[in-house]
Design an enzyme around this catalytic site. Structure first.
Site, PDB file in Angstrom:
ATOM      1  N   LYS A 113       0.834  -1.206   0.000  1.00 27.75           N
ATOM      2  CA  LYS A 113       0.000   0.000   0.000  1.00 27.75           C
ATOM      3  C   LYS A 113       0.868   1.255   0.000  1.00 27.75           C
ATOM      4  O   LYS A 113       0.653   2.180  -0.784  1.00 27.75           O
ATOM      5  CB  LYS A 113      -0.878  -0.022   1.257  1.00 27.75           C
ATOM      6  CG  LYS A 113      -1.776   1.178   1.421  1.00 27.75           C
ATOM      7  CD  LYS A 113      -2.328   1.311   2.843  1.00 27.75           C
ATOM      8  CE  LYS A 113      -2.828   0.020   3.429  1.00 27.75           C
ATOM      9  NZ  LYS A 113      -3.656   0.253   4.651  1.00 27.75           N
ATOM     10  N   LYS A 125       3.782  -2.524  11.003  1.00 27.69           N
ATOM     11  CA  LYS A 125       2.518  -2.478  11.751  1.00 27.69           C
ATOM     12  C   LYS A 125       2.780  -2.963  13.164  1.00 27.69           C
ATOM     13  O   LYS A 125       3.711  -3.739  13.392  1.00 27.69           O
ATOM     14  CB  LYS A 125       1.490  -3.410  11.090  1.00 27.69           C
ATOM     15  CG  LYS A 125       0.053  -3.076  11.443  1.00 27.69           C
ATOM     16  CD  LYS A 125      -0.473  -2.009  10.523  1.00 27.69           C
ATOM     17  CE  LYS A 125      -1.896  -1.624  10.817  1.00 27.69           C
ATOM     18  NZ  LYS A 125      -2.451  -0.844   9.688  1.00 27.69           N
ATOM     19  N   ASP A 165      -4.701   2.804  14.112  1.00 28.27           N
ATOM     20  CA  ASP A 165      -5.448   1.760  13.395  1.00 28.27           C
ATOM     21  C   ASP A 165      -6.620   1.435  14.336  1.00 28.27           C
ATOM     22  O   ASP A 165      -7.000   2.293  15.139  1.00 28.27           O
ATOM     23  CB  ASP A 165      -4.560   0.534  13.104  1.00 28.27           C
ATOM     24  CG  ASP A 165      -5.198  -0.438  12.102  1.00 28.27           C
ATOM     25  OD1 ASP A 165      -5.090  -0.186  10.892  1.00 28.27           O
ATOM     26  OD2 ASP A 165      -5.826  -1.428  12.521  1.00 28.27           O
TER      27      ASP A 165
HETATM   28  P1  NDP Z   1     -11.776   1.952  14.621  1.00 31.17           P
HETATM   29  O1  NDP Z   1     -11.309   1.241  15.826  1.00 31.17           O
HETATM   30  O2  NDP Z   1     -11.903   3.422  14.629  1.00 31.17           O
HETATM   31  O3  NDP Z   1     -13.168   1.353  14.122  1.00 31.17           O
HETATM   32  C1  NDP Z   1     -13.355   0.002  13.885  1.00 31.17           C
HETATM   33  C2  NDP Z   1     -14.823  -0.234  13.662  1.00 31.17           C
HETATM   34  O4  NDP Z   1     -15.060  -1.558  13.213  1.00 31.17           O
HETATM   35  C3  NDP Z   1     -15.645  -0.083  14.955  1.00 31.17           C
HETATM   36  O5  NDP Z   1     -16.882   0.464  14.653  1.00 31.17           O
HETATM   37  C4  NDP Z   1     -15.766  -1.534  15.415  1.00 31.17           C
HETATM   38  O6  NDP Z   1     -16.859  -1.786  16.258  1.00 31.17           O
HETATM   39  C5  NDP Z   1     -15.975  -2.205  14.082  1.00 31.17           C
HETATM   40  N1  NDP Z   1     -15.708  -3.635  14.155  1.00 31.17           N
HETATM   41  C6  NDP Z   1     -14.632  -4.249  14.699  1.00 31.17           C
HETATM   42  N2  NDP Z   1     -14.739  -5.578  14.580  1.00 31.17           N
HETATM   43  C7  NDP Z   1     -15.914  -5.794  13.944  1.00 31.17           C
HETATM   44  C8  NDP Z   1     -16.593  -6.943  13.541  1.00 31.17           C
HETATM   45  N3  NDP Z   1     -16.073  -8.165  13.761  1.00 31.17           N
HETATM   46  N4  NDP Z   1     -17.794  -6.792  12.894  1.00 31.17           N
HETATM   47  C9  NDP Z   1     -18.315  -5.550  12.673  1.00 31.17           C
HETATM   48  N5  NDP Z   1     -17.699  -4.432  13.054  1.00 31.17           N
HETATM   49  C10 NDP Z   1     -16.532  -4.555  13.673  1.00 31.17           C
HETATM   50  O7  NDP Z   1     -10.758   1.489  13.443  1.00 31.17           O
HETATM   51  P2  NDP Z   1     -10.487   2.180  12.039  1.00 31.17           P
HETATM   52  O8  NDP Z   1     -11.715   2.795  11.509  1.00 31.17           O
HETATM   53  O9  NDP Z   1      -9.248   2.986  12.165  1.00 31.17           O
HETATM   54  O10 NDP Z   1     -10.091   0.896  11.161  1.00 31.17           O
HETATM   55  C11 NDP Z   1     -11.062   0.144  10.444  1.00 31.17           C
HETATM   56  C12 NDP Z   1     -10.375  -0.668   9.377  1.00 31.17           C
HETATM   57  O11 NDP Z   1      -9.690   0.200   8.472  1.00 31.17           O
HETATM   58  C13 NDP Z   1      -9.294  -1.633   9.868  1.00 31.17           C
HETATM   59  O12 NDP Z   1      -9.260  -2.765   9.010  1.00 31.17           O
HETATM   60  C14 NDP Z   1      -8.006  -0.838   9.698  1.00 31.17           C
HETATM   61  O13 NDP Z   1      -6.876  -1.690   9.590  1.00 31.17           O
HETATM   62  C15 NDP Z   1      -8.305  -0.135   8.386  1.00 31.17           C
HETATM   63  N6  NDP Z   1      -7.552   1.081   8.098  1.00 31.17           N
HETATM   64  C16 NDP Z   1      -7.463   2.102   8.988  1.00 31.17           C
HETATM   65  C17 NDP Z   1      -6.798   3.264   8.655  1.00 31.17           C
HETATM   66  C18 NDP Z   1      -6.742   4.448   9.575  1.00 31.17           C
HETATM   67  O14 NDP Z   1      -6.168   5.455   9.167  1.00 31.17           O
HETATM   68  N7  NDP Z   1      -7.323   4.406  10.759  1.00 31.17           N
HETATM   69  C19 NDP Z   1      -6.096   3.391   7.368  1.00 31.17           C
HETATM   70  C20 NDP Z   1      -6.322   2.289   6.459  1.00 31.17           C
HETATM   71  C21 NDP Z   1      -7.010   1.183   6.850  1.00 31.17           C
HETATM   72  P3  NDP Z   1     -16.669  -2.000  17.852  1.00 31.17           P
HETATM   73  O15 NDP Z   1     -16.677  -0.623  18.411  1.00 31.17           O
HETATM   74  O16 NDP Z   1     -17.842  -2.825  18.236  1.00 31.17           O
HETATM   75  O17 NDP Z   1     -15.364  -2.726  18.057  1.00 31.17           O
HETATM   76  O1  2IT Z   2      -3.727   0.546   7.557  1.00 31.26           O
HETATM   77  C1  2IT Z   2      -3.293   1.710   7.458  1.00 31.26           C
HETATM   78  O2  2IT Z   2      -2.901   2.170   6.375  1.00 31.26           O
HETATM   79  C2  2IT Z   2      -3.270   2.549   8.664  1.00 31.26           C
HETATM   80  N1  2IT Z   2      -3.710   2.104   9.715  1.00 31.26           N
HETATM   81  C3  2IT Z   2      -2.680   3.923   8.614  1.00 31.26           C
HETATM   82  C4  2IT Z   2      -1.203   3.868   8.802  1.00 31.26           C
HETATM   83  C5  2IT Z   2      -0.491   5.181   8.944  1.00 31.26           C
HETATM   84  O3  2IT Z   2       0.722   5.102   9.162  1.00 31.26           O
HETATM   85  O4  2IT Z   2      -1.091   6.248   8.844  1.00 31.26           O
END
Ligand code: NDP
Ligand code: 2IT
Length: 407
Positions: A113, A125, A165
């Site tokens: 990525k 990570k 994350d």
């Molecule tokens: P958060 O912790 O902010 O949010 C995660 C969300 O997913 C929560 O609403 C959580 O609910 C829900 N969730 C977790 N497990 C499950 C499940 N088994 N079924 C349904 N919902 C679920 O995380 P992010 O938004 O930061 O990350 C979400 C995804 O995006 C991850 O895969 C992460 O690796 C990816 N990502 C994140 C980035 C970032 O900048 N933050 C960048 C790129 C990718 P609950 O509160 O119940 O746990």
């Molecule tokens: O999965 C991802 O790309 C992230 N959680 C963000 C990583 C970052 O360094 O901003």
């Protein structure tokens, strides 16, 4: 047996208890044969064999004291996967499911990525099996300080730059950075990204992953003659990525009819109200079920099942393996024409195949959700220059990066 299949088999034999890592290795290796056929040097120099073995894997103990004064012990991880094109870069995940295989899969994905962004960032990570749910601010602070007390010796602005994350947002990055600053005795802002704006964070970093997903999917569907206007959209999750995907989807004219957390999902045929959802999740830190108290016509359903709702575009933005073959079949049967992966590896390999066989437009995670880490690199650039760009400057750079990735 082909050369690549043998590498996949060796990966499985070596670490049999890491199914998520097997899955990502299989997903990538099963598609790169044409590249190897045209570049025999990659085979000769064993690039693929190197890539399935992280440069470094760190596991450490994290002792901390909970609100009852009891000592708790968690496990911390940092997988420094590849520094081939820049310092290791990637988020930290705090979730009870975290283990070495999950962090390894995320670090592996991060390397590809990050390279796709066109910026000089390697892949890494980290995280912990610590469960932040229901913890007080002080417990989160205690945990983050202890976590950083070990992690600090492995990171740095030219070494490895963690960010958020799942379970790690601006609050956690603040506690982590504060501890880093104390024990390293430097204000080295470029060592962590996703920081608060007042101490070196970048405007638009919080929004960047979700906005980037929508910029990418919008351009992808435009290219195929569709637009977001009036489209019914489902977004799984209600965390950072899901919330800002929702905000941008609405801004671009779509209607977000369902969102979820790990307990259940909300359906609102009139379109979910971003401000209310944001207030419940990001400000109050409550469960998604609260939404019906503000919008009684919306419904809350416990459990999985969000992908059975009829929609035009699906955005899995929660966690890995959220869409399996049955979910993919339900989406296809209901007329969904595009899937935008906001989470990392949200679709099983069998479900990806089914979607592609049915001509569903699929925006893959390593491309579609790269806006978050790309904006982290923009935060690092601002830290190095000791400058802060406006929201519009960062957002327009993000748009350009997403366009470049799609091309
Ligand atoms: P958060 O912790 O902010 O949010 C995660 C969300 O997913 C929560 O609403 C959580 O609910 C829900 N969730 C977790 N497990 C499950 C499940 N088994 N079924 C349904 N919902 C679920 O995380 P992010 O938004 O930061 O990350 C979400 C995804 O995006 C991850 O895969 C992460 O690796 C990816 N990502 C994140 C980035 C970032 O900048 N933050 C960048 C790129 C990718 P609950 O509160 O119940 O746990
Ligand atoms: O999965 C991802 O790309 C992230 N959680 C963000 C990583 C970052 O360094 O901003």
């Amino acid at each position: 047996m082909t050369y690549l299949q043998k590498i996949i088999d060796d990966v499985k034999l070596k670490d049999p208890d890491q199914p998520e890592f097997h899955q990502t290795a299989e997903e990538i290796l099963s598609t790169i044969e044409p590249v190897l056929n045209n570049n025999s040097i990659y085979v000769k120099s064993k690039v693929i064999e190197r890539l399935v073995e992280p440069e470094r894997q760190i596991i450490f103990r994290v002792p901390w004291v909970d609100k009852n004064g009891e000592l708790q012990i968690n496990r911390g991880f940092r997988v420094q996967h590849s520094s081939a094109i820049g310092p290791y870069k990637g988020g930290l995940r705090f979730h009870p499911s975290v283990n070495l295989g999950i962090i390894k899969f995320l670090a592996f994905e991060q390397t590809f990525k990050n390279a796709l962004t066109g910026l000089s960032i390697g892949g890494g990570k980290g995280g912990s099996d610590f469960n932040p749910r229901g913890k007080s601010d002080l417990e989160i602070m205690n945990f983050c300080q202890s976590f950083m007390t070990e992690l600090y010796r492995h990171i740095g602005q030219f070494i490895d730059i963690p960010a958020g994350d799942m379970g790690v947002g601006e609050r956690e990055i603040g506690y982590l950075y504060g501890q880093y600053k104390r024990i390293s005795n430097t204000f080295e802002a470029g060592t962590l990204t996703g920081k608060g704006i007042s101490y070196g964070g970048s405007l638009a970093r919080k929004e960047a992953t979700g906005y980037g997903v929508l910029y990418f999917v919008n351009s992808m569907i435009n290219y195929h003659g569709h637009s977001l206007t009036g489209k019914k959209v489902i977004i799984s999750g209600s965390g950072n990525v899901a919330l800002y995907s929702c905000k941008k989807a609405v801004e671009l004219g779509a209607k977000v009819i369902a969102m979820s957390d790990s307990d259940g999902y909300i359906y609102d045929e009139n379109g979910i109200d971003f401000k209310t959802m944001h207030n419940i999740k990001e400000i109050q830190r409550k469960r998604i079920s609260e939404y019906v108290n503000y919008f009684p016509k919306a419904t809350y359903t416990k459990g999985r099942g969000i992908w059975n709702i009829k929609c035009d575009i699906a955005f899995p933005c929660a966690t890995q393996n959220d869409i399996d073959v049955n979910d993919a079949q339900a989406l296809i049967d209901n007329g969904c024409f595009a899937v935008g992966e906001g989470a990392n590896m949200p679709t099983t390999n069998a479900a990806i195949k089914l979607l592609l066989d049915n001509n569903i437009l699929l925006a893959p995670a390593k491309a579609a959700n790269a806006g978050g880490v790309a904006t982290s690199a923009l935060e690092m650039a601002q830290n190095s220059a000791r400058l802060s760009w406006t929201f519009e400057e960062v957002d327009s750079k993000l748009k350009e990066i997403m366009k470049h990735i799609l091309k």
